[in-house]
Motif scaffolding. Structure first.
Motif, PDB file in Angstrom:
ATOM      1  N   ILE A 182      -1.723 -10.426  15.687  1.00  0.00           N
ATOM      2  CA  ILE A 182      -0.906  -9.092  15.503  1.00  0.00           C
ATOM      3  C   ILE A 182      -0.657  -8.789  14.224  1.00  0.00           C
ATOM      4  CG2 ILE A 182       0.904  -7.881  16.281  1.00  0.00           C
ATOM      5  CD1 ILE A 182       1.080  -9.406  18.810  1.00  0.00           C
ATOM      6  N   THR A 183      -1.591  -7.807  13.391  1.00  0.00           N
ATOM      7  CA  THR A 183      -1.252  -7.599  12.117  1.00  0.00           C
ATOM      8  C   THR A 183      -1.274  -5.936  12.224  1.00  0.00           C
ATOM      9  OG1 THR A 183      -3.805  -7.599  11.778  1.00  0.00           O
ATOM     10  CG2 THR A 183      -2.661  -9.680  11.442  1.00  0.00           C
ATOM     11  N   THR A 184      -0.347  -5.377  12.644  1.00  0.00           N
ATOM     12  CA  THR A 184      -0.053  -3.793  13.102  1.00  0.00           C
ATOM     13  C   THR A 184       0.470  -3.316  11.876  1.00  0.00           C
ATOM     14  OG1 THR A 184       1.835  -4.482  14.475  1.00  0.00           O
ATOM     15  CG2 THR A 184      -0.426  -3.931  15.786  1.00  0.00           C
ATOM     16  N   GLY A 185       1.125  -3.776  11.007  1.00  0.00           N
ATOM     17  CA  GLY A 185       1.741  -3.110   9.927  1.00  0.00           C
ATOM     18  C   GLY A 185       2.647  -2.503  10.139  1.00  0.00           C
ATOM     19  N   HIS A 186       3.205  -1.266   9.487  1.00  0.00           N
ATOM     20  CA  HIS A 186       4.062  -0.339   9.590  1.00  0.00           C
ATOM     21  C   HIS A 186       3.914   0.396  10.927  1.00  0.00           C
ATOM     22  CE1 HIS A 186       5.983  -0.835   5.672  1.00  0.00           C
ATOM     23  NE2 HIS A 186       4.977  -0.953   5.139  1.00  0.00           N
ATOM     24  N   ALA A 187       4.806   0.733  11.852  1.00  0.00           N
ATOM     25  CA  ALA A 187       5.120   1.609  12.825  1.00  0.00           C
ATOM     26  C   ALA A 187       6.034   2.353  12.648  1.00  0.00           C
ATOM     27  CB  ALA A 187       5.094   0.651  14.113  1.00  0.00           C
ATOM     28  N   PRO A 188       5.901   3.668  13.197  1.00  0.00           N
ATOM     29  CA  PRO A 188       7.109   4.623  13.066  1.00  0.00           C
ATOM     30  C   PRO A 188       8.243   4.059  13.875  1.00  0.00           C
ATOM     31  CG  PRO A 188       5.045   5.718  13.207  1.00  0.00           C
ATOM     32  CD  PRO A 188       4.633   4.344  13.666  1.00  0.00           C
ATOM     33  N   ALA A 189       9.407   4.352  13.476  1.00  0.00           N
ATOM     34  CA  ALA A 189      10.621   3.577  14.078  1.00  0.00           C
ATOM     35  C   ALA A 189      11.335   4.740  15.171  1.00  0.00           C
ATOM     36  CB  ALA A 189      11.782   3.426  13.122  1.00  0.00           C
ATOM     37  N   VAL A 190      11.867   4.456  16.070  1.00  0.00           N
ATOM     38  CA  VAL A 190      12.746   5.217  16.574  1.00  0.00           C
ATOM     39  C   VAL A 190      13.959   5.847  16.005  1.00  0.00           C
ATOM     40  CG1 VAL A 190      14.391   5.253  18.853  1.00  0.00           C
ATOM     41  CG2 VAL A 190      12.235   3.915  19.073  1.00  0.00           C
ATOM     42  N   LEU A 191      13.990   7.196  16.027  1.00  0.00           N
ATOM     43  CA  LEU A 191      15.245   7.746  15.170  1.00  0.00           C
ATOM     44  C   LEU A 191      16.428   7.020  15.421  1.00  0.00           C
ATOM     45  CD1 LEU A 191      14.278  11.608  15.514  1.00  0.00           C
ATOM     46  CD2 LEU A 191      13.572   9.955  13.714  1.00  0.00           C
ATOM     47  N   SER A 192      17.198   6.886  14.409  1.00  0.00           N
ATOM     48  CA  SER A 192      18.594   6.579  14.539  1.00  0.00           C
ATOM     49  C   SER A 192      19.241   7.536  15.041  1.00  0.00           C
ATOM     50  CB  SER A 192      19.110   5.943  13.030  1.00  0.00           C
ATOM     51  OG  SER A 192      19.251   7.208  12.200  1.00  0.00           O
ATOM     52  N   GLY A 193      20.500   7.228  15.217  1.00  0.00           N
ATOM     53  CA  GLY A 193      21.645   8.379  15.742  1.00  0.00           C
ATOM     54  C   GLY A 193      21.736   9.423  14.897  1.00  0.00           C
ATOM     55  N   GLY A 596       1.429 -13.761  14.656  1.00  0.00           N
ATOM     56  CA  GLY A 596       2.000 -12.623  14.013  1.00  0.00           C
ATOM     57  C   GLY A 596       2.128 -12.671  12.468  1.00  0.00           C
ATOM     58  N   LEU A 597       1.670 -11.711  11.912  1.00  0.00           N
ATOM     59  CA  LEU A 597       1.469 -11.740  10.455  1.00  0.00           C
ATOM     60  C   LEU A 597       1.872 -10.215   9.758  1.00  0.00           C
ATOM     61  CD1 LEU A 597       0.545 -14.222   8.212  1.00  0.00           C
ATOM     62  CD2 LEU A 597      -1.549 -13.145   8.390  1.00  0.00           C
ATOM     63  N   GLY A 598       2.673 -10.310   8.804  1.00  0.00           N
ATOM     64  CA  GLY A 598       2.666  -9.221   7.921  1.00  0.00           C
ATOM     65  C   GLY A 598       4.152  -8.338   8.364  1.00  0.00           C
ATOM     66  N   ILE A 599       4.029  -7.344   8.397  1.00  0.00           N
ATOM     67  CA  ILE A 599       5.201  -6.241   8.541  1.00  0.00           C
ATOM     68  C   ILE A 599       5.731  -6.731  10.123  1.00  0.00           C
ATOM     69  CG2 ILE A 599       5.812  -3.959   9.021  1.00  0.00           C
ATOM     70  CD1 ILE A 599       5.275  -4.507   6.049  1.00  0.00           C
ATOM     71  N   GLY A 616      -9.119 -14.708  -7.863  1.00  0.00           N
ATOM     72  CA  GLY A 616      -9.162 -16.159  -8.578  1.00  0.00           C
ATOM     73  C   GLY A 616      -7.977 -16.778  -8.391  1.00  0.00           C
ATOM     74  N   VAL A 617      -6.730 -16.314  -7.614  1.00  0.00           N
ATOM     75  CA  VAL A 617      -5.588 -16.688  -7.551  1.00  0.00           C
ATOM     76  C   VAL A 617      -5.359 -17.049  -5.927  1.00  0.00           C
ATOM     77  CG1 VAL A 617      -3.164 -16.382  -7.846  1.00  0.00           C
ATOM     78  CG2 VAL A 617      -4.560 -15.846  -9.685  1.00  0.00           C
ATOM     79  N   HIS A 618      -4.903 -18.189  -5.511  1.00  0.00           N
ATOM     80  CA  HIS A 618      -4.537 -18.365  -4.177  1.00  0.00           C
ATOM     81  C   HIS A 618      -3.229 -18.040  -3.899  1.00  0.00           C
ATOM     82  CE1 HIS A 618      -6.425 -19.703  -0.308  1.00  0.00           C
ATOM     83  NE2 HIS A 618      -5.405 -20.706  -0.360  1.00  0.00           N
ATOM     84  N   THR A 619      -2.758 -16.730  -3.687  1.00  0.00           N
ATOM     85  CA  THR A 619      -1.450 -16.382  -3.526  1.00  0.00           C
ATOM     86  C   THR A 619      -0.972 -16.446  -1.934  1.00  0.00           C
ATOM     87  OG1 THR A 619      -2.164 -14.196  -2.712  1.00  0.00           O
ATOM     88  CG2 THR A 619      -2.085 -14.695  -5.122  1.00  0.00           C
ATOM     89  N   SER A 620       0.257 -16.297  -1.447  1.00  0.00           N
ATOM     90  CA  SER A 620       0.565 -16.420  -0.281  1.00  0.00           C
ATOM     91  C   SER A 620       0.082 -15.310   0.772  1.00  0.00           C
ATOM     92  CB  SER A 620       2.230 -16.091  -0.060  1.00  0.00           C
ATOM     93  OG  SER A 620       2.642 -14.760  -0.693  1.00  0.00           O
ATOM     94  N   PHE A 621      -0.529 -14.232   0.250  1.00  0.00           N
ATOM     95  CA  PHE A 621      -1.075 -13.594   1.160  1.00  0.00           C
ATOM     96  C   PHE A 621      -2.373 -14.251   1.707  1.00  0.00           C
ATOM     97  CE2 PHE A 621      -4.657 -10.312   1.566  1.00  0.00           C
ATOM     98  CZ  PHE A 621      -4.185  -9.313   2.432  1.00  0.00           C
ATOM     99  N   THR A 622      -3.295 -14.608   0.868  1.00  0.00           N
ATOM    100  CA  THR A 622      -4.460 -15.569   1.227  1.00  0.00           C
ATOM    101  C   THR A 622      -3.990 -16.825   1.977  1.00  0.00           C
ATOM    102  OG1 THR A 622      -5.739 -14.912  -0.487  1.00  0.00           O
ATOM    103  CG2 THR A 622      -6.714 -16.441   0.526  1.00  0.00           C
ATOM    104  N   ARG A 623      -2.940 -17.353   1.814  1.00  0.00           N
ATOM    105  CA  ARG A 623      -2.597 -18.895   2.377  1.00  0.00           C
ATOM    106  C   ARG A 623      -2.057 -18.251   3.677  1.00  0.00           C
ATOM    107  NH1 ARG A 623      -0.180 -19.848  -2.587  1.00  0.00           N
ATOM    108  NH2 ARG A 623       2.032 -19.703  -1.720  1.00  0.00           N
ATOM    109  N   ASP A 624      -1.524 -17.276   3.974  1.00  0.00           N
ATOM    110  CA  ASP A 624      -1.036 -16.895   5.290  1.00  0.00           C
ATOM    111  C   ASP A 624      -2.161 -16.647   6.206  1.00  0.00           C
ATOM    112  OD1 ASP A 624       1.722 -16.873   4.326  1.00  0.00           O
ATOM    113  OD2 ASP A 624       2.067 -14.946   4.172  1.00  0.00           O
ATOM    114  N   ALA A 625      -3.055 -15.978   5.644  1.00  0.00           N
ATOM    115  CA  ALA A 625      -4.143 -15.641   6.497  1.00  0.00           C
ATOM    116  C   ALA A 625      -5.092 -16.604   6.609  1.00  0.00           C
ATOM    117  CB  ALA A 625      -5.280 -14.565   5.693  1.00  0.00           C
TER     118      ALA A 625
END
Length: 641
Positions: A182-193, A596-599, A616-625
């Motif tokens: 599940i890498t669904t990213g940003h989802a719209p939120a239910v409106l607050s009060g 689950g990964l990301g947002i 050329g840099v093994h960042t956390s983004f690539t490591r997580d994947a």
């Protein structure tokens, strides 16, 4: 898309479903394919790629968005391939960086972008599509790829597998899967009060409009009439997208005058924008990039080893490894920031020889600031006070303004100084170099924060409530041209700033929305369109994604509740295992192979909105994947499904 899926119980193919094909989904897909390529006898695999908006780009990076929306990362620091280009055809594990891909584009506006330039967001969406297509091509001979455009509405366990229901334009599709990512990213939120009240206020008055909680690319901005008064709450990155849509997107032009100052030439199609935020200032400019991809400074005080030592100390003293952010972590980060600040001041004022002496003495003293000011004075930095992150994030705090003109004068002073610092760059400007140290320390911060690394109270109040909300605008901002454009639009009368601690609501007597600042005399402004440009993480509590709602409702997933004997709070993040990112059910059991990964995990992890790796840099983004990809393939080999 292939026809309706038929599940064959004797099928030996490993079915992997990736839900969401933005950057995180592509990164997992790429690492699965790269690991399969490296295996001498790879398992037969069928990859289901599912996206509700655009395969290979997702919603946020869709390729048809307005050309005036810019990224906030320079093109030379971006790659979606986990390995560098080796002059062989691009494939899983090795391919063109974003900058290399841009050079190949026929449009000179793209091919002419240099390492330290900022590309339009649609161009990154096209690059993501290119990487996606390269990985699909790389799967030839390794397995099948099934592409599905549709909304995933449910995920259920059926016997020893999973089944996903996907609503497509052609009807309902059932996808069988041994593993689901599940890498669904940003989802719209239910409106607050409060947001619901504002939406209702607009519904009762057909002449009003209220927009909130989405990216500028998905807001209905084009239908807002020229000359309409539009109130905007929030002055972050999304605000700039909205502002550019209303100006450049409607035919306006920014030009440079003889004195080098930027000015705006209106098209006449612009609405009039009034805007405010908590700080009263727009998110600050990124310093002009002067660093190579691999030249990030290694932290001296806030390191993973230091975090580990703090945990060991806390276990000895209190029997609990959890950290207090204010007491344990923030002093190390302040030391990191001021170490870069002082050493950069020494270099820019007195040359490279002096910087080595100052750096050595500060390291010898350690992170305790006692004695640092004396070192600075002894080396000729008599007018250099340590940086105060709180003051930098809220420079208007404590001030009152007798008029809007007084406010604008102070805003102009702050932003012109910010532009000047940004022009000097993230190496030569002591301020921007110091703030960039926060970016360079993100890995160690994650070690301190992620997966309940802080005490619950400190996580909620100190880290999320104060540090993250106040400090992120100092180092995650747009290119400096956006700040210059902000001032030019004020001068052109297109933009008006309201002030800090902005309040907004509906004025029932006048039947219009309003914005006002309690510290600016006469600041109340009325408008017929109100846009809340702040994009909150929807989390599990306010998520409109039907998949997330079903998983929580049927207790197949749970939110990460950070708690101890003294306090508990709902982070809103998917509860996942630290080692493999497997989703944990409401009963506390990790799924066999749902990841689950990301947002969706923001709150259990920090700063998951990063949408790229670095060449050329093994960042956390690539490591997580890679963690997820290897877990899927290892579990398949061992029949752990």
């Amino acid at each position: 898309m292939e026809g309706q899926a038929v599940h064959n119980p004797t099928d030996e193919v490993l079915n992997v479903a990736i839900v969401g094909t933005g950057p995180r989904g592509i990164s997992v897909f790429e690492r699965i394919a790269a690991n399969l390529t490296a295996e001498p006898e790879p398992r037969d695999v069928r990859i289901w790629l599912i996206d509700a908006v655009e395969l290979g780009a997702g919603r946020i990076w869709q390729t048809d968005q307005e050309t005036c929306f810019l990224m906030n990362t320079v093109v030379g620091e971006i790659s979606m391939f986990s390995g560098v280009f080796d002059r062989a055809p691009c494939r899983p594990g090795a391919g063109l960086s974003f900058q290399q891909w841009l050079r190949s584009q026929p449009d000179p506006a793209l091919s002419g972008l240099g390492h330290d330039d900022y590309a339009p967001r649609y161009a990154y969406g096209r690059y993501l599509r290119y990487v996606y297509d390269s990985v699909v091509g790389g799967m030839s001979g390794l397995g099948d790829v099934v592409e599905v455009v549709g909304t995933t509405t449910s995920l259920r366990e059926v016997d020893s597998r999973y089944e996903l229901s996907v609503s497509t334009a052609d009807g309902e599709l059932t996808v069988p899967a041994d593993a689901v990512v599940i890498t669904t990213g940003h989802a719209p939120a239910v409106l607050s009060g409060h947001q619901s009240e504002l939406a209702e206020f607009a519904r009762a008055r057909p002449e009003l409009r209220y927009l909130s909680g989405d990216s500028a690319a998905d807001l209905e901005l084009s239908s807002i009439a020229p000359g309409a008064v539009v109130g905007v709450v929030g002055l972050g990155l999304s605000f700039y997208d909205i502002l550019m849509s209303f100006t450049v997107g409607r035919g306006g032009r920014f030009k440079e005058g003889p004195d080098g100052a930027m000015f705006y030439v209106p098209s006449g199609n612009e609405p009039r924008v009034v805007a405010g935020s908590r700080s009263g200032l727009p998110i600050r400019s990124r310093g002009r990039n002067q660093k190579g991809v691999t030249s990030r400074a290694a932290p001296k005080f806030l390191t993973s080893a230091a975090v580990g030592r703090l945990r060991e100390r806390n276990v000895r003293q209190r029997g609990n490894p959890a950290l207090d952010f204010e007491r344990d972590v923030l002093p190390l980060l302040r030391a990191e920031v001021n170490y870069v600040y002082y050493t950069t001041q020494a270099r820019t004022q007195h040359g490279p020889d002096r910087v080595e002496a100052v750096a050595a003495e500060l390291r010898a003293l350690g992170p305790d600031p006692v004695g640092w000011r004396e070192v600075a004075q002894r080396h000729g930095l008599t007018d250099v006070a340590p940086l105060d992150l709180d003051q930098l994030s809220r420079p208007l705090r404590g001030q009152r303004f007798d008029s809007g003109a007084d406010l604008v004068a102070e805003v102009r002073r702050v932003l012109l100084a910010d532009i000047a610092a940004a022009r000097r760059g993230n190496v030569d400007s002591p301020l921007k170099a110091a703030l960039d140290a926060i970016r360079d320390s993100r890995e160690a911060l994650r070690h301190a924060v992620d997966f309940g690394g802080l005490e619950p109270r400190s996580h909620r109040a100190d880290f999320l409530g104060r540090f993250a909300s106040r400090t992120s605008p100092l180092f995650t901002g747009p290119p400096l041209e956006r700040t210059a454009q902000f001032l030019a639009l004020i001068d052109a009368g297109v933009l008006e700033v309201v002030g800090p601690d902005v309040a907004h609501g509906g004025d029932a007597e006048l039947g219009r929305f309003f914005l006002e600042s309690p510290v600016v005399e006469g600041s109340r402004k009325h408008c017929d369109v109100l846009i809340d440009s702040r994009i909150p993480t929807a989390g599990l509590l306010r998520n409109t994604d039907p998949l997330m709602r079903q998983l929580v409702g049927e207790r197949m997933a749970a939110g990460f509740v950070h708690g101890d004997a003294d306090e508990k709070f709902e982070t809103g993040a998917l509860h996942i295992t630290p080692a493999e990112r497997r989703v944990i059910t409401a009963h506390g059991r990790p799924h066999r192979a749902v990841y689950g990964l990301g947002i969706p995990t923001e709150g259990a992890c920090w700063f998951t909105q990063i949408g790229n790796g670095r060449p050329g840099v093994h960042t956390s983004f690539t490591r997580d994947a890679d963690v997820v990809a290897l877990s899927v393939l290892r579990r398949a080999k061992s029949n752990a499904f």
